[in-house]
Design a protein around this motif. Structure first.
Motif, PDB file in Angstrom:
ATOM      1  N   LYS A 173     -97.048   6.969  22.595  1.00 21.26           N
ATOM      2  CA  LYS A 173     -98.139   6.137  22.097  1.00 21.26           C
ATOM      3  C   LYS A 173     -98.228   6.241  20.584  1.00 21.26           C
ATOM      4  O   LYS A 173     -98.363   7.323  20.018  1.00 21.26           O
ATOM      5  N   HIS A 174     -98.130   5.097  19.936  1.00 20.70           N
ATOM      6  CA  HIS A 174     -98.396   4.981  18.503  1.00 20.70           C
ATOM      7  C   HIS A 174     -99.414   3.860  18.371  1.00 20.70           C
ATOM      8  O   HIS A 174    -100.494   3.932  18.944  1.00 20.70           O
ATOM      9  N   SER A 175     -99.114   2.809  17.666  1.00 24.91           N
ATOM     10  CA  SER A 175     -99.980   1.631  17.700  1.00 24.91           C
ATOM     11  C   SER A 175     -99.722   0.832  18.971  1.00 24.91           C
ATOM     12  O   SER A 175    -100.562   0.071  19.438  1.00 24.91           O
ATOM     13  N   HIS A 176     -98.533   1.023  19.560  1.00 26.24           N
ATOM     14  CA  HIS A 176     -98.159   0.411  20.833  1.00 26.24           C
ATOM     15  C   HIS A 176     -97.696   1.504  21.783  1.00 26.24           C
ATOM     16  O   HIS A 176     -97.566   2.672  21.409  1.00 26.24           O
ATOM     17  N   LEU A 177     -97.431   1.116  23.021  1.00 25.03           N
ATOM     18  CA  LEU A 177     -96.918   2.055  24.014  1.00 25.03           C
ATOM     19  C   LEU A 177     -95.428   1.826  24.231  1.00 25.03           C
ATOM     20  O   LEU A 177     -94.962   0.679  24.241  1.00 25.03           O
ATOM     21  N   CYS A 230    -107.164  -5.951  23.919  1.00 23.82           N
ATOM     22  CA  CYS A 230    -108.316  -6.596  23.299  1.00 23.82           C
ATOM     23  C   CYS A 230    -107.913  -6.917  21.862  1.00 23.82           C
ATOM     24  O   CYS A 230    -106.721  -7.064  21.570  1.00 23.82           O
ATOM     25  N   TYR A 231    -108.868  -7.026  20.952  1.00 27.32           N
ATOM     26  CA  TYR A 231    -108.499  -7.388  19.580  1.00 27.32           C
ATOM     27  C   TYR A 231    -107.681  -6.291  18.903  1.00 27.32           C
ATOM     28  O   TYR A 231    -106.979  -6.542  17.938  1.00 27.32           O
ATOM     29  N   ASN A 232    -107.758  -5.077  19.417  1.00 34.11           N
ATOM     30  CA  ASN A 232    -106.931  -3.979  18.940  1.00 34.11           C
ATOM     31  C   ASN A 232    -106.060  -3.520  20.104  1.00 34.11           C
ATOM     32  O   ASN A 232    -106.561  -3.195  21.168  1.00 34.11           O
ATOM     33  N   HIS A 233    -104.734  -3.514  19.924  1.00 37.74           N
ATOM     34  CA  HIS A 233    -103.819  -3.219  21.025  1.00 37.74           C
ATOM     35  C   HIS A 233    -103.752  -1.725  21.364  1.00 37.74           C
ATOM     36  O   HIS A 233    -103.219  -1.353  22.400  1.00 37.74           O
ATOM     37  N   SER A 234    -104.280  -0.886  20.500  1.00 38.62           N
ATOM     38  CA  SER A 234    -104.140   0.547  20.693  1.00 38.62           C
ATOM     39  C   SER A 234    -105.009   1.047  21.841  1.00 38.62           C
ATOM     40  O   SER A 234    -106.103   0.540  22.088  1.00 38.62           O
ATOM     41  N   VAL A 235    -104.507   2.049  22.556  1.00 38.96           N
ATOM     42  CA  VAL A 235    -105.265   2.700  23.622  1.00 38.96           C
ATOM     43  C   VAL A 235    -105.143   4.211  23.483  1.00 38.96           C
ATOM     44  O   VAL A 235    -104.225   4.721  22.832  1.00 38.96           O
ATOM     45  N   ILE A 283    -106.073   5.294  30.904  1.00 33.94           N
ATOM     46  CA  ILE A 283    -106.069   4.818  29.523  1.00 33.94           C
ATOM     47  C   ILE A 283    -107.447   4.279  29.160  1.00 33.94           C
ATOM     48  O   ILE A 283    -108.238   3.892  30.024  1.00 33.94           O
ATOM     49  N   CYS A 284    -107.726   4.240  27.846  1.00 38.79           N
ATOM     50  CA  CYS A 284    -109.006   3.772  27.336  1.00 38.79           C
ATOM     51  C   CYS A 284    -108.760   2.994  26.056  1.00 38.79           C
ATOM     52  O   CYS A 284    -107.993   3.448  25.197  1.00 38.79           O
ATOM     53  N   ASN A 285    -109.389   1.818  25.927  1.00 39.40           N
ATOM     54  CA  ASN A 285    -109.187   1.037  24.707  1.00 39.40           C
ATOM     55  C   ASN A 285    -110.324   1.267  23.710  1.00 39.40           C
ATOM     56  O   ASN A 285    -111.225   2.086  23.942  1.00 39.40           O
ATOM     57  N   ILE A 286    -110.303   0.505  22.621  1.00 44.42           N
ATOM     58  CA  ILE A 286    -111.228   0.749  21.514  1.00 44.42           C
ATOM     59  C   ILE A 286    -112.671   0.424  21.868  1.00 44.42           C
ATOM     60  O   ILE A 286    -113.608   0.920  21.236  1.00 44.42           O
ATOM     61  N   VAL A 287    -112.886  -0.419  22.887  1.00 43.26           N
ATOM     62  CA  VAL A 287    -114.253  -0.747  23.305  1.00 43.26           C
ATOM     63  C   VAL A 287    -114.682   0.073  24.515  1.00 43.26           C
ATOM     64  O   VAL A 287    -115.628  -0.275  25.226  1.00 43.26           O
ATOM     65  N   ASP A 288    -113.959   1.156  24.770  1.00 38.64           N
ATOM     66  CA  ASP A 288    -114.289   2.126  25.825  1.00 38.64           C
ATOM     67  C   ASP A 288    -114.134   1.590  27.240  1.00 38.64           C
ATOM     68  O   ASP A 288    -114.780   2.081  28.176  1.00 38.64           O
ATOM     69  N   ASP A 289    -113.302   0.565  27.425  1.00 41.07           N
ATOM     70  CA  ASP A 289    -112.879   0.204  28.782  1.00 41.07           C
ATOM     71  C   ASP A 289    -111.893   1.265  29.247  1.00 41.07           C
ATOM     72  O   ASP A 289    -110.982   1.648  28.503  1.00 41.07           O
TER      73      ASP A 289
END
Length: 399
Positions: A60-64, A84-89, A101-107
């Motif tokens: 994991k970096h900015s992408h997987l 989402c608008y940011n691909h990072s998780v 996994i968790c994204n920037i909006v806490d999904d």
């Protein structure tokens, strides 16, 4: 192969990687039903663990990125389901081929990268009612693992609160159950979890963290020689309770302690600053005398500072251990020759977060049979409650 018994066909197919098995679902309906069955998924998982096959790394970096542990040569980029608008998780953990996994909006989602199936978890909030005056949440840690007793995948969230007017620290703990599809709060953790971004390590049915017994301050001394620090606490996922893990006799107490998993065993790493790192493995879980020092790596054998090591897994033959160093470098350690061999994975960023992941068919959903069974149990409990309430009201009327 149509004349072969189904159990022999299952045994043959269980030795194949998930990618081929997903293609073989199209051969015929019996094969499709077999490969989709929970019993076959368990058989395939068992064979993979026992033979050290179908092993991979998620980078994991900015992408997987995904790379096979057999080659560790060329990585391929993979898309996750929480775009989402940011691909990072964030990678919250890996267990039996499932990633959390968790994204920037806490999904948050449980995701099987082999089958591309995922399940988004219901939202969970922080309980604002605190204990001894105003407080703020200063840290959230997670742990992901499998409850074998109840055949359930569980995610644990630890929210650490510190008082605004006092130095007291408390840790609220909530557990998500895939089988029940809900969160619940359990007893608070009576320790202080320290390191931001450090997930719980799953081994032998429990999640493990390095903690401090001192709950009067948020300061967490990684170099402390006191017995207050370098404590490993386990949360048993079946009974959802805590206990301390008896550690080996290290001798010198001036080190940083890391906890990990190697194969099906719990392991700890004692990192002695600018000297060496010792990797210990607990051969029989819960038995202090079963600790044995698997290997030591000297600082001059490593690139860079060598402040911390994390064993990731054994090679297919079991003679080497893949190790992550300082969350930057990877190397193989040969258990026989004691030689370190650096690993370079092409087409990936120079530094990545690494998660060990099996390639399996593990489902992110409860089977219809299990769901029906749970519903019948719930209906029965509801009927019993109605009957008891009715009888209770009847007795009140009589009285």
């Amino acid at each position: 192969m149509s004349s072969l018994p189904l159990d022999i066909i299952a045994d043959v197919l269980s030795r194949l990687p998930p990618k081929k098995l997903l293609c073989f679902r199209c051969v015929c309906k019996p094969w499709c039903h077999l490969i989709d069955s929970s019993d076959f998924m368990k058989l395939h998982l068992h064979k993979s663990i026992k033979s050290n096959t179908n092993q991979s790394l998620i980078l994991k970096h900015s992408h997987l990125y995904w790379v096979s542990l057999d080659s560790l040569d060329l990585a391929s980029e993979i898309d996750h389901p929480l775009m989402c608008y940011n691909h990072s998780v964030k990678l919250l953990g890996s267990c039996n081929g499932l990633l959390c996994i968790c994204n920037i909006v806490d999904d948050i989602a449980f995701w099987n990268p082999s089958t591309r199936k995922h399940r988004v978890l219901p939202c969970v909030s922080l309980e604002l009612r605190r204990y001894s005056g105003p407080s703020v949440c200063s840290l959230c840690l997670y742990g992901f693992g499998y409850d074998k007793v109840n055949e359930d995948y569980k995610l644990v969230r630890i929210a650490r609160f510190r008082g605004i007017e006092t130095s007291f620290v408390e840790c609220e703990v909530k557990v998500f159950s895939l089988r029940r599809n809900c969160w619940k709060r359990i007893k608070d953790m009576p320790y202080v979890c320290g390191y931001p971004g450090t997930n719980g390590v799953f081994a032998c049915g429990a999640l493990h963290w390095v903690v401090s017994r001192n709950c009067t301050s948020e300061e967490f001394n990684r170099n402390g020689s006191s017995e207050e620090f370098n404590v490993v606490v386990a949360l048993d996922l079946a009974v959802e309770d805590y206990n301390e893990v008896a550690l080996p006799e290290f001798g010198d107490r001036n080190f940083n302690l890391e906890v990990g998993a190697l194969g099906d065993c719990l392991c700890v790493v004692a990192n002695y600053s600018n000297v060496q790192s010792d990797v210990w493995v607990m051969k029989e879980y819960g038995v202090k005398d079963s600790w044995c020092k698997l290997f030591s790596v000297m600082r001059e054998q490593m690139r860079g500072l060598g402040r911390s090591l994390r064993p990731l897994g054994y090679s297919k033959g079991g003679s080497e251990v893949l190790v992550e160093q300082d969350k930057v470098n990877l190397f193989w350690y040969d258990l026989k020759t004691k030689i370190v061999t650096d690993v370079v994975i092409h087409d990936t960023p120079s530094s990545c977060e690494v998660e060990f992941c099996l390639l399996t068919l593990t489902s992110v959903n409860i089977s219809k049979r299990d769901s029906g069974k749970n519903q019948r149990i719930a209906d029965h409990e509801k009927n019993v409650k109605k009957r008891d309430d009715f009888l209770s009201e009847g007795f009140k009327l009589v009285l």
